[in-house]
Motif scaffolding. Structure first.
Motif, PDB file in Angstrom:
ATOM      1  N   CYS A 109       0.843  -1.091   0.005  1.00 18.34           N
ATOM      2  CA  CYS A 109       0.128  -0.090   0.205  1.00 18.34           C
ATOM      3  C   CYS A 109       0.861   1.428   0.117  1.00 18.34           C
ATOM      4  O   CYS A 109       1.721   1.402   0.860  1.00 18.34           O
ATOM      5  CB  CYS A 109      -0.739   0.242   1.172  1.00 18.34           C
ATOM      6  SG  CYS A 109      -1.645   1.566   1.406  1.00 18.34           S
ATOM      7  N   CYS A 112       0.145   3.375   3.655  1.00 21.42           N
ATOM      8  CA  CYS A 112       0.640   2.911   4.964  1.00 21.42           C
ATOM      9  C   CYS A 112       1.961   1.929   4.833  1.00 21.42           C
ATOM     10  O   CYS A 112       2.246   1.535   6.007  1.00 21.42           O
ATOM     11  CB  CYS A 112      -0.569   2.357   5.685  1.00 21.42           C
ATOM     12  SG  CYS A 112      -1.028   0.761   5.223  1.00 21.42           S
ATOM     13  N   CYS A 256      -6.457  -1.439   0.376  1.00 19.40           N
ATOM     14  CA  CYS A 256      -5.691  -1.820   1.358  1.00 19.40           C
ATOM     15  C   CYS A 256      -6.287  -2.434   2.665  1.00 19.40           C
ATOM     16  O   CYS A 256      -7.114  -1.672   3.047  1.00 19.40           O
ATOM     17  CB  CYS A 256      -4.693  -0.646   2.051  1.00 19.40           C
ATOM     18  SG  CYS A 256      -3.622  -1.108   3.157  1.00 19.40           S
ATOM     19  N   CYS A 259      -5.711   0.027   5.749  1.00 18.39           N
ATOM     20  CA  CYS A 259      -6.046   1.419   6.112  1.00 18.39           C
ATOM     21  C   CYS A 259      -6.981   1.657   4.927  1.00 18.39           C
ATOM     22  O   CYS A 259      -7.506   2.977   5.052  1.00 18.39           O
ATOM     23  CB  CYS A 259      -4.804   2.385   5.944  1.00 18.39           C
ATOM     24  SG  CYS A 259      -4.309   2.694   4.123  1.00 18.39           S
ATOM     25  N   HIS A 261      -7.167   2.282   2.076  1.00 16.26           N
ATOM     26  CA  HIS A 261      -6.669   3.142   0.936  1.00 16.26           C
ATOM     27  C   HIS A 261      -7.037   2.530  -0.293  1.00 16.26           C
ATOM     28  O   HIS A 261      -6.712   1.260  -0.549  1.00 16.26           O
ATOM     29  CB  HIS A 261      -5.453   3.560   1.214  1.00 16.26           C
ATOM     30  CG  HIS A 261      -4.781   4.516  -0.115  1.00 16.26           C
ATOM     31  ND1 HIS A 261      -5.237   5.631  -0.166  1.00 16.26           N
ATOM     32  CD2 HIS A 261      -3.530   4.084  -1.021  1.00 16.26           C
ATOM     33  CE1 HIS A 261      -4.392   6.080  -1.231  1.00 16.26           C
ATOM     34  NE2 HIS A 261      -3.617   5.309  -1.572  1.00 16.26           N
TER      35      HIS A 261
HETATM   36 ZN   LIG Z   1      -2.675   0.879   3.674  1.00 22.54          ZN
END
Ligand SMILES: [Zn+2]
Length: 279
Positions: A109, A112, A256, A259, A261
């Motif tokens: 990712c 993060c 992800c 997180c 994302h």
């Molecule tokens: Zn992430």
């Protein structure tokens, strides 16, 4: 192959059928045996195929890959002639036929840095590969450029030439030469890299048409590309880059798990990892 071998029914059988993005266009006569329904059978690799592509130099010079393609896709009589846009489809087909359609891979990712494993169904990748529009041309005043894809042979030669020049450039700063000679060496290597790039662009130009002539001779086209206005050069180059990227596999949309994302993950068929991951 002996005609009356009672073991023949135990030989490898096609395990997937692929449709070429080129639809069989751009293959010189005798290099492709296109079935009437447009679907090419793909056989699993033999033990010999597997050994040949694992030879360290094999991937680099392309010759072993050509043997593997011709062994697994017997309808392709000369794999050097395969247009670049078909290469990914053929390699994925061989991978699916030999090891199945699941490819385990991982993605990191960008938000993060969390890395997670996931599985791609290679058959869904095959469906996503598009056919670039090679019928369109680029016009500049009364000049018209027509295009064609590079062959697998062009790709291989260009990669090798580029690799050699990059190696020269990487080694020069560490060498024992005087500084002025190093600069000269790097300048020369850069010039050769540019020449390789121009040569590669010309391999994608099928014809240049003027009001009075239809020019297909590679040496005339190369001279034009090294002597034309940079505006002409750039528009031809941009068109070729666009055609090339249209043939590339679109990236996968990822979320992800850590997180949430959302991002895009490019799929690259780096040959070593692509086939090794499955063994
Ligand atoms: Zn992430």
């Amino acid at each position: 192959m002996t005609p009356n071998n009672p073991l023949k029914q135990y030989f490898r059988q096609p395990s997937i059928y692929i449709r070429l993005p080129s639809h069989g266009e751009f293959y010189p006569p005798g290099t492709l045996d296109m079935p009437p329904n447009g679907e090419l059978p793909v056989l699993p690799m033999t033990a010999v195929d597997e050994i040949s592509y694992r030879t360290p130099d094999a991937l680099f010079n392309g010759a072993a890959m050509v043997d593997v393609i011709q062994s697994c896709c017997p309808n392709i009589r000369n794999a050097w002639a395969v247009p670049a846009m078909d290469v990914d489809t053929i390699l994925i087909g061989i991978r699916v036929a030999s090891y199945g359609h699941d490819l385990d891979t991982s993605s990191q990712c960008p938000a993060c840095d969390h890395s997670h494993e996931f599985t791609v169904d290679l058959r869904s990748l095959l469906d996503r590969i598009k056919t670039p529009d090679y019928a369109s041309c680029v016009r500049h005043g009364d000049l018209e450029f027509y295009f064609r894809p590079m062959t697998y042979q062009n790709l291989n030669e260009n990669n090798q030439l580029q690799f050699e020049q990059q190696k020269v450039m990487a080694m020069l700063p560490e060498s024992e030469l005087a500084d002025s000679n190093k600069i000269q060496g790097i300048t020369d290597a850069l010039k050769r890299l540019t020449a390789i790039t121009v040569q590669a662009l010309c391999q994608s130009i099928a014809m240049v048409r003027t009001p009075t002539a239809m020019v297909t001779e590679p040496e005339f086209i190369l001279e034009l590309m090294t002597n034309c206005d940079r505006k002409v050069f750039n528009s031809v180059r941009d068109h070729i880059i666009k055609l090339k990227s249209d043939a590339e596999m679109p990236p996968l949309s990822m979320t992800c798990p850590e997180c949430q994302h959302g991002y895009e993950q490019a799929i690259t068929l780096d040959m070593t990892s692509f086939f090794e991951a499955a063994s």
